[in-house]
Design an enzyme around this catalytic site. Structure first.
Site, PDB file in Angstrom:
ATOM      1  N   THR A 187       0.839  -1.202   0.000  1.00 19.60           N
ATOM      2  CA  THR A 187       0.000   0.000   0.000  1.00 19.60           C
ATOM      3  C   THR A 187       0.872   1.249   0.000  1.00 19.60           C
ATOM      4  O   THR A 187       2.002   1.212   0.487  1.00 19.60           O
ATOM      5  CB  THR A 187      -0.873  -0.063   1.274  1.00 19.60           C
ATOM      6  OG1 THR A 187      -1.801  -1.118   1.102  1.00 19.60           O
ATOM      7  CG2 THR A 187      -1.607   1.225   1.558  1.00 19.60           C
ATOM      8  N   ARG A 215     -14.272  -7.020  -0.316  1.00 23.03           N
ATOM      9  CA  ARG A 215     -13.613  -6.711   0.963  1.00 23.03           C
ATOM     10  C   ARG A 215     -13.040  -5.280   0.920  1.00 23.03           C
ATOM     11  O   ARG A 215     -12.382  -4.888  -0.036  1.00 23.03           O
ATOM     12  CB  ARG A 215     -12.500  -7.729   1.219  1.00 23.03           C
ATOM     13  CG  ARG A 215     -11.696  -7.476   2.507  1.00 23.03           C
ATOM     14  CD  ARG A 215     -10.452  -6.684   2.247  1.00 23.03           C
ATOM     15  NE  ARG A 215      -9.605  -6.576   3.433  1.00 23.03           N
ATOM     16  CZ  ARG A 215      -8.554  -5.774   3.543  1.00 23.03           C
ATOM     17  NH1 ARG A 215      -8.209  -5.009   2.540  1.00 23.03           N
ATOM     18  NH2 ARG A 215      -7.843  -5.740   4.638  1.00 23.03           N
ATOM     19  N   VAL A 216     -13.266  -4.530   1.962  1.00 17.29           N
ATOM     20  CA  VAL A 216     -12.664  -3.199   2.089  1.00 17.29           C
ATOM     21  C   VAL A 216     -11.904  -3.159   3.401  1.00 17.29           C
ATOM     22  O   VAL A 216     -12.442  -3.544   4.451  1.00 17.29           O
ATOM     23  CB  VAL A 216     -13.753  -2.101   2.068  1.00 17.29           C
ATOM     24  CG1 VAL A 216     -13.137  -0.731   2.328  1.00 17.29           C
ATOM     25  CG2 VAL A 216     -14.485  -2.108   0.723  1.00 17.29           C
ATOM     26  N   ASP A 218      -8.842  -0.933   5.904  1.00 17.63           N
ATOM     27  CA  ASP A 218      -8.788   0.349   6.610  1.00 17.63           C
ATOM     28  C   ASP A 218      -8.546   1.544   5.693  1.00 17.63           C
ATOM     29  O   ASP A 218      -8.942   2.672   6.004  1.00 17.63           O
ATOM     30  CB  ASP A 218      -7.639   0.318   7.627  1.00 17.63           C
ATOM     31  CG  ASP A 218      -6.288   0.143   6.923  1.00 17.63           C
ATOM     32  OD1 ASP A 218      -6.125  -0.892   6.229  1.00 17.63           O
ATOM     33  OD2 ASP A 218      -5.412   1.022   7.029  1.00 17.63           O
ATOM     34  N   GLY A 239      -0.923  -1.775   6.640  1.00 22.42           N
ATOM     35  CA  GLY A 239      -0.804  -3.013   7.421  1.00 22.42           C
ATOM     36  C   GLY A 239      -2.106  -3.791   7.348  1.00 22.42           C
ATOM     37  O   GLY A 239      -2.876  -3.630   6.388  1.00 22.42           O
ATOM     38  N   GLY A 241      -5.533  -4.410   7.545  1.00 24.88           N
ATOM     39  CA  GLY A 241      -6.649  -3.481   7.642  1.00 24.88           C
ATOM     40  C   GLY A 241      -7.715  -3.855   8.653  1.00 24.88           C
ATOM     41  O   GLY A 241      -8.273  -2.982   9.330  1.00 24.88           O
TER      42      GLY A 241
HETATM   43  N1  ASP Z   1      -4.054  -1.725   4.893  1.00 26.58           N
HETATM   44  C1  ASP Z   1      -4.243  -2.344   3.605  1.00 26.58           C
HETATM   45  C2  ASP Z   1      -5.535  -3.144   3.641  1.00 26.58           C
HETATM   46  O1  ASP Z   1      -5.817  -3.775   4.630  1.00 26.58           O
HETATM   47  C3  ASP Z   1      -3.117  -3.255   3.205  1.00 26.58           C
HETATM   48  C4  ASP Z   1      -1.718  -2.732   3.453  1.00 26.58           C
HETATM   49  O2  ASP Z   1      -1.544  -1.655   3.970  1.00 26.58           O
HETATM   50  O3  ASP Z   1      -0.790  -3.425   3.099  1.00 26.58           O
HETATM   51  O4  ASP Z   1      -6.223  -3.168   2.652  1.00 26.58           O
END
Ligand code: ASP
Length: 316
Positions: A187, A215-216, A218, A239, A241
């Site tokens: 991300t 799926r959504v 954070d 990270g 989510g």
């Molecule tokens: N936070 C993002 C999510 O959960 C993934 C990531 O940051 O690597 O969609």
């Protein structure tokens, strides 16, 4: 006011061979945002410019090169937050948009709503002239890995995140899919302060690899994946989510800065809180109310780069 910008390229496990290119890309994104700020541009314009560059880079899980969901499709989430007005624009689970951060900007600037999802977000994108065919976002390497995952021949990934709990009472194939590891992404995000003293935050992602369609995480959720308020600064998170959302990590961090915490203290304290309360793994970048930068992670790595009148640098 002294302008500054800080960008990240995702908290997770980064293959050593990809690290030099990711660091260079993060520096280039910070430079792109910095040039906007130096010309007197707004923090919103700066974080959008920085994130667009990373969305166009197949090394990152955002825009082109995003991870594919279980249907083999790119489904994108993004948010842009204005610290002056507290307005934000966000899109979630949207298909066929090359730069979702720019779509989020259009939502912020031209839409009475703050968050658009799925087909409605795509229709808004079409009206803004921002759509591309869905396949145009699928990078060859990402597709090859998706096929290998399906065939069960993918190299095993470090299981940095906890696993979805096995849901009771679901048909076998659905339950099997829900049991799979929730893999981290690359991300991207940026936070900035402009010469007028206004803050902005941006986060963009293709989400977790092999996620369930729809799926959504954070990233596009205000106060979870991003937050900005001129009274406290700006935050962009990355990270796992599901766990980040449980503690509204960006808002948690921002609130502590509104109450006087420095960026240097707020960032690691927020990661510790997430780990204590959820066992989650994440990273975040922050600017505090005085424009000082901070970042922290409890994952293997997180490419970071920053620029301000005081200098420039990067970290992993
Ligand atoms: N936070 C993002 C999510 O959960 C993934 C990531 O940051 O690597 O969609």
């Amino acid at each position: 006011m002294v302008p500054s910008i800080l960008v990240h390229g995702g908290a997770g496990h980064h293959a050593p061979s990809s690290v030099p290119a990711k660091r260079a890309a993060a520096r280039a994104a910070a430079d792109a945002g910095w040039h906007v700020l130096q010309r007197g541009g707004s923090a919103l314009d700066a974080v959008e410019a920085a994130v667009r560059l990373l969305e166009d880079d197949p090394l990152f899980d955002a825009g082109y090169g995003s991870y594919l969901n279980r249907d083999g499709e790119v489904e994108l989430d993004a948010i842009l937050v204005d610290g002056e007005t507290l307005r934000f624009g966000a899109v979630a689970a949207v298909h066929g948009v090359k730069n979702p951060i720019t779509l989020a900007r259009r939502v912020l600037d031209a839409c009475p709503h703050h968050l658009l999802v799925g087909d409605g977000a795509r229709r808004f994108a079409r009206a803004c002239g921002l759509t591309v065919p869905g396949l145009a976002l699928v990078a060859p390497d990402v597709h090859a890995r998706w096929l290998a995952d399906r065939a069960g021949t993918a190299a095993s990934e470090p299981d940095a995140y906890d696993r979805f709990r096995t849901p009771d009472g679901l048909p076998g194939d659905v339950a099997g899919a829900m049991r799979g590891p929730a893999l981290p992404g690359d991300t991207v995000g940026a936070v900035a302060r402009d010469t007028a003293g206004h803050f902005a935050a941006a986060t963009s992602t293709g989400g977790m690899r092999d996620k369930w369609p729809g799926r959504v995480g954070d990233s596009p959720i205000i106060g979870s994946g991003a937050w900005a308020d001129d009274r406290g600064g700006a935050v962009s998170c990355t990270g796992h989510g599901e766990l980040i959302m449980r503690v509204c990590l960006a808002h948690h961090t921002g609130l502590s800065m509104c109450q006087g915490a420095t960026a240097e203290d707020a960032a690691p304290a927020a990661v510790r809180y997430l780990a204590d309360r959820t066992g989650g793994q994440a990273g975040l970048i922050v600017l505090d109310a005085t424009g000082r930068p901070g970042w922290a992670r409890n994952t293997h790595a997180m490419p970071v780069a920053w620029r301000s009148s005081d200098g420039a640098g990067d970290d992993l």
